[in-house]
Structures are given as structure tokens and as C-alpha cells.
Scaffold this motif. Structure first.
Motif, PDB file in Angstrom:
ATOM      1  N   ALA A  84       5.684  -6.716  -5.255  1.00  0.00           N
ATOM      2  CA  ALA A  84       5.666  -8.182  -5.940  1.00  0.00           C
ATOM      3  C   ALA A  84       4.414  -8.610  -6.412  1.00  0.00           C
ATOM      4  O   ALA A  84       4.063  -9.589  -7.195  1.00  0.00           O
ATOM      5  CB  ALA A  84       6.298  -9.150  -4.896  1.00  0.00           C
ATOM      6  N   ASN A  85       3.484  -7.927  -6.031  1.00  0.00           N
ATOM      7  CA  ASN A  85       1.898  -8.392  -6.544  1.00  0.00           C
ATOM      8  C   ASN A  85       1.128  -7.360  -7.271  1.00  0.00           C
ATOM      9  O   ASN A  85      -0.137  -7.507  -7.354  1.00  0.00           O
ATOM     10  CB  ASN A  85       1.183  -8.811  -5.195  1.00  0.00           C
ATOM     11  N   SER A  86       1.972  -6.292  -8.092  1.00  0.00           N
ATOM     12  CA  SER A  86       1.413  -5.332  -8.787  1.00  0.00           C
ATOM     13  C   SER A  86      -0.002  -4.586  -8.077  1.00  0.00           C
ATOM     14  O   SER A  86      -0.727  -4.402  -8.946  1.00  0.00           O
ATOM     15  CB  SER A  86       1.268  -5.933 -10.212  1.00  0.00           C
ATOM     16  N   HIS A  87       0.282  -4.300  -7.087  1.00  0.00           N
ATOM     17  CA  HIS A  87      -0.729  -3.296  -6.316  1.00  0.00           C
ATOM     18  C   HIS A  87      -0.318  -1.988  -6.784  1.00  0.00           C
ATOM     19  O   HIS A  87       0.803  -1.390  -6.458  1.00  0.00           O
ATOM     20  CB  HIS A  87      -0.734  -3.611  -5.042  1.00  0.00           C
ATOM     21  N   ASP A  88      -1.402  -1.055  -7.302  1.00  0.00           N
ATOM     22  CA  ASP A  88      -0.583   0.406  -7.655  1.00  0.00           C
ATOM     23  C   ASP A  88      -1.069   1.152  -6.621  1.00  0.00           C
ATOM     24  O   ASP A  88      -0.728   2.417  -6.925  1.00  0.00           O
ATOM     25  CB  ASP A  88      -1.367   0.681  -9.043  1.00  0.00           C
ATOM     26  N   TYR A  89      -1.702   0.637  -5.680  1.00  0.00           N
ATOM     27  CA  TYR A  89      -1.955   1.914  -4.387  1.00  0.00           C
ATOM     28  C   TYR A  89      -1.829   1.056  -3.294  1.00  0.00           C
ATOM     29  O   TYR A  89      -2.077  -0.287  -3.158  1.00  0.00           O
ATOM     30  CB  TYR A  89      -3.346   2.345  -4.260  1.00  0.00           C
ATOM     31  N   VAL A  90      -1.039   1.576  -2.022  1.00  0.00           N
ATOM     32  CA  VAL A  90      -1.064   1.040  -0.821  1.00  0.00           C
ATOM     33  C   VAL A  90      -1.614   1.964   0.173  1.00  0.00           C
ATOM     34  O   VAL A  90      -1.238   3.106   0.179  1.00  0.00           O
ATOM     35  CB  VAL A  90       0.564   0.727  -0.786  1.00  0.00           C
ATOM     36  N   ASN A 112     -11.042   1.220 -10.997  1.00  0.00           N
ATOM     37  CA  ASN A 112      -9.903   0.205 -11.678  1.00  0.00           C
ATOM     38  C   ASN A 112      -8.495   0.184 -10.855  1.00  0.00           C
ATOM     39  O   ASN A 112      -7.629  -0.488 -11.698  1.00  0.00           O
ATOM     40  CB  ASN A 112      -9.862   0.414 -13.113  1.00  0.00           C
ATOM     41  N   HIS A 113      -8.291   0.498  -9.647  1.00  0.00           N
ATOM     42  CA  HIS A 113      -7.036   0.594  -9.152  1.00  0.00           C
ATOM     43  C   HIS A 113      -7.030  -0.756  -8.369  1.00  0.00           C
ATOM     44  O   HIS A 113      -7.973  -1.270  -8.017  1.00  0.00           O
ATOM     45  CB  HIS A 113      -6.577   1.531  -8.381  1.00  0.00           C
ATOM     46  N   LYS A 114      -5.835  -1.243  -7.845  1.00  0.00           N
ATOM     47  CA  LYS A 114      -5.662  -2.548  -7.221  1.00  0.00           C
ATOM     48  C   LYS A 114      -4.936  -2.300  -5.881  1.00  0.00           C
ATOM     49  O   LYS A 114      -3.860  -2.385  -5.455  1.00  0.00           O
ATOM     50  CB  LYS A 114      -4.978  -3.520  -7.962  1.00  0.00           C
ATOM     51  N   PRO A 115      -5.855  -1.636  -4.596  1.00  0.00           N
ATOM     52  CA  PRO A 115      -5.252  -1.241  -3.590  1.00  0.00           C
ATOM     53  C   PRO A 115      -4.794  -2.548  -2.760  1.00  0.00           C
ATOM     54  O   PRO A 115      -5.558  -3.294  -2.774  1.00  0.00           O
ATOM     55  CB  PRO A 115      -6.388  -0.309  -2.890  1.00  0.00           C
ATOM     56  N   GLN A 157       7.494  -4.346   4.891  1.00  0.00           N
ATOM     57  CA  GLN A 157       7.211  -5.982   4.202  1.00  0.00           C
ATOM     58  C   GLN A 157       5.986  -5.645   3.245  1.00  0.00           C
ATOM     59  O   GLN A 157       5.602  -6.089   2.294  1.00  0.00           O
ATOM     60  CB  GLN A 157       7.165  -6.667   5.467  1.00  0.00           C
ATOM     61  N   GLY A 158       5.078  -4.922   3.963  1.00  0.00           N
ATOM     62  CA  GLY A 158       3.659  -4.631   3.098  1.00  0.00           C
ATOM     63  C   GLY A 158       3.955  -3.923   1.781  1.00  0.00           C
ATOM     64  O   GLY A 158       3.500  -4.410   0.824  1.00  0.00           O
ATOM     65  N   LEU A 159       4.834  -3.135   1.753  1.00  0.00           N
ATOM     66  CA  LEU A 159       5.236  -2.231   0.418  1.00  0.00           C
ATOM     67  C   LEU A 159       5.803  -3.317  -0.489  1.00  0.00           C
ATOM     68  O   LEU A 159       5.595  -3.210  -1.538  1.00  0.00           O
ATOM     69  CB  LEU A 159       6.168  -1.171   0.883  1.00  0.00           C
ATOM     70  N   GLN A 160       6.803  -4.080   0.122  1.00  0.00           N
ATOM     71  CA  GLN A 160       7.516  -5.232  -0.943  1.00  0.00           C
ATOM     72  C   GLN A 160       6.409  -6.202  -1.362  1.00  0.00           C
ATOM     73  O   GLN A 160       6.555  -6.189  -2.631  1.00  0.00           O
ATOM     74  CB  GLN A 160       8.475  -5.918   0.070  1.00  0.00           C
ATOM     75  N   TYR A 161       5.456  -6.572  -0.510  1.00  0.00           N
ATOM     76  CA  TYR A 161       4.589  -7.512  -1.028  1.00  0.00           C
ATOM     77  C   TYR A 161       3.581  -6.779  -2.147  1.00  0.00           C
ATOM     78  O   TYR A 161       3.390  -7.266  -3.154  1.00  0.00           O
ATOM     79  CB  TYR A 161       3.396  -7.590   0.061  1.00  0.00           C
TER      80      TYR A 161
END
Ligand code: GDP
Length: 296
Positions: free
Chosen positions: A181-187, A129-132, A174-178
Motif C-alpha cells: 500500500a505504501n510502495s515499498h519495493d523491498y521488505v 535508491n530502494h525503499k525498504p 500485515q506488514g507485507l500489505q502495508y
């Protein structure tokens, strides 16, 4: 099948031991000599083999005098326990930042399976249930971005890209900023895979590392390459402080050297294994299950 030859050889050694009601010192020595040869043939690092056999022997020597009815079984148990220890003891979990997103940096040589593993890792996270968010940081291999996008579409995970003309450090920033801003909990930051370790690759990775301050730095290595995979892991770990290794192609007929040497040689645990080309959730590495599988 992975470890096939090692398993067969160890079963042979232990088959002989199991049958004995009593063990002499010669029995133990003979068995340990065969274990040593079996491990060396499985392409396990030579110093790792030496230390392993010494540890087992130290404990096994006491067994001959014990009043055990099944001294051979006791020796097998010692080997089992030491194999687990050799592979890092217990399974480890993926990091979780106290403040999301948790950042995972992926590294590896070309062809090791980094892109495939990145998608599998995302799938594993999504299952939990994460949002990578996947960040396409390999701007050098012409098809790398496309490959990640195709996989992203397949598993329904978004891929952040700025094409090939922006530096990977800037893409990561920039990806990390995105993601924030879009509530991703994993990158998950995919980075350049090159044919061999070179200074430019390391330098770039260090810069990305400094920019995104990852919670997890995973090196993807091909288990089929044996000690070469271990050497690659050592070089990366010396320069980048990996938090974990992912062993890929464990569905193949790897002899076992990488799985059994990585932790002892580099100090860095194997965290995950990849078992095929098909994109499915990545599997945590369980030393105890692997040890049981090796013993057959
Ligand atoms: P990268 O260059 O490191 O990004 O490697 P790729 O992810 O493109 O993988 C290289 C090749 O290895 C592809 O053909 C993958 O399908 C294959 N591959 C990746 N992981 C595995 C695995 O666990 N098992 C097998 N058998 N093949 C794999």
C-alpha cells in the motif's frame, strides 16, 4: 585480523615453493600436506579440506613436468583458483522480484548479528535508491522490537510493528500489505533469534515463509563460531531452503573455517559479509577478493 594464522602458514608454504626452479613430486606432496594442515587448523571442515587438497594436487602434479620457469607460482595460482571456487565462484546479487515488493526473510540464532545485519541490508538497499520496509517479527526477545526501531530511526527506514502480542505470521502478513500500500519495493522480515535451533522456531519460520513467500531467505551466522556456524547453516538449509548466508563479525580474528566451508557443506552461497558493529551498508561477498586476502 581474520585469517591471520592461515595466511601466515600459506605464505610460508608458498614461499618455499616459489623459490624453486623445478618442482619434484615430493615438493608438491610436501606443500599439499602443509596446506592441508593449515586449512584444518583454520577450522575448515575436514571433508572440504580433503576434497580441496585432492583437487589442487591433481592439477599441481602436472606442473612439475611443465616447462614453466616458475612452477611454484603456477601452484599458487591453482590454489587461488580453487579457493575462489570453494567460496562459490563469483559474487551473487540480492534477488529482485518481478513484481515488487521483493521479500527478504532474515533468520539466525540470537547474538549472531541478525538485527544489526537487517539494518545494514536496508542501508545497502537505500544506497541503491530502494525503499525498504523493516518488519519487526521477533516478538520474544523483550528489546528486539525496540532495537530494530532505534536502528530504523538511525538509518531513516520505517519499521512495521504490531507489538509483542500478535503472532509473527500475522505481523508479516500485515506488514507485507502495508508495504504494498505504501510502495515499498523491498521488505525485510526480521524473525525470532533463539539460543539454539529448536523445532518451534523452525515451525514458525516455515509458517512465515509460507505466508510471505520470500524471494530471498538469508541466514545470519557469526563467523567467529567456525564449524558451529556451518552446522547451523546446514540445519537451517535442510529445513528452510536458504538462498544465502550472511557471515558476520568478519572484522574479528576468525580463523576462516566458516567462510571456507559454508558453500561446500551446505550448497548455499555466502552472499554478504558484515564487518563491524557500526551501521553501514552491508557488503556483498566477493569470493575472489576473499581468496586474495587469504593468500595475503
Ligand atoms: P541478533 O541477536 O542476532 O539480532 O544480534 P545483534 O544484531 O543484536 O548483534 C549482537 C552483537 O553483535 C551486538 O553487540 C552487535 O553490535 C554485534 N555485531 C553484529 N554484527 C557485527 C559485526 O559484523 N562485527 C562485530 N564486531 N560485531 C557485530
Amino acid at each position: 585480523m581474520a585469517f591471520e594464522s592461515l595466511t601466515n602458514r600459506l605464505q610460508n608454504v608458498f614461499g618455499k615453493l616459489r623459490g624453486k626452479g623445478k618442482l619434484s613430486e615430493d615438493d608438491v606432496n610436501e606443500a599439499m600436506r602443509e596446506v592441508r594442515l593449515a586449512l584444518l587448523e583454520a577450522d575448515v571442515n575436514f571433508k572440504v579440506v580433503k576434497d580441496f587438497v585432492a583437487k589442487v594436487k591433481e592439477q599441481a602434479v602436472g606442473v612439475e613436468v611443465q616447462k614453466s620457469f616458475t612452477p611454484g607460482m603456477v601452484v599458487v595460482d591453482i590454489v587461488h583458483k580453487e579457493l575462489i571456487e570453494l567460496m562459490g565462484g563469483s559474487a551473487t546479487k540480492i534477488a529482485k522480484a518481478s513484481k515488487p515488493p521483493t521479500v527478504i526473510l532474515m533468520a539466525g540464532l540470537q547474538g549472531a548479528g541478525k538485527t544489526t545485519t537487517t539494518a545494514k541490508l536496508a542501508m545497502m538497499l537505500m544506497k541503491g535508491n530502494h525503499k525498504p520496509l523493516l518488519i519487526a517479527g521477533d516478538i520474544y526477545r523483550p528489546a528486539a522490537i525496540k532495537q530494530l526501531q532505534v536502528l530504523g530511526e538511525q538509518i531513516k527506514a520505517p519499521v512495521f510493528t504490531l507489538g509483542n502480542d500478535v503472532s509473527p505470521v500475522e505481523i508479516a502478513r500485515q506488514g507485507l500489505q502495508y508495504a504494498k500500500a505504501n510502495s515499498h519495493d523491498y521488505v525485510i522480515v526480521d524473525t525470532a533469534g533463539r539460543l539454539q535451533i529448536d523445532e518451534a522456531l523452525m515451525e514458525e519460520l516455515k509458517q512465515i515463509h509460507a505466508e510471505v513467500k520470500p524471494d530471498e531467505v538469508l541466514l545470519v551466522v557469526d563467523a567467529m563460531t567456525g564449524q558451529e556456524a556451518v552446522n547451523v547453516a546446514k540445519s537451517f538449509h535442510d529445513q528452510l531452503e536458504l538462498t544465502g548466508v550472511v557471515l558476520t563479525k568478519m572484522d574479528g580474528d576468525t580463523r576462516g573455517g566458516a567462510a571456507l566451508s559454508v558453500k561446500a557443506v551446505t550448497g548455499c552461497p555466502i552472499k554478504f559479509v558484515s564487518m563491524g558493529e557500526k551501521i553501514e551498508p552491508l557488503e556483498p561477498f566477493h569470493p575472489e577478493r576473499m581468496a586474495s586476502r587469504i593468500l595475503g
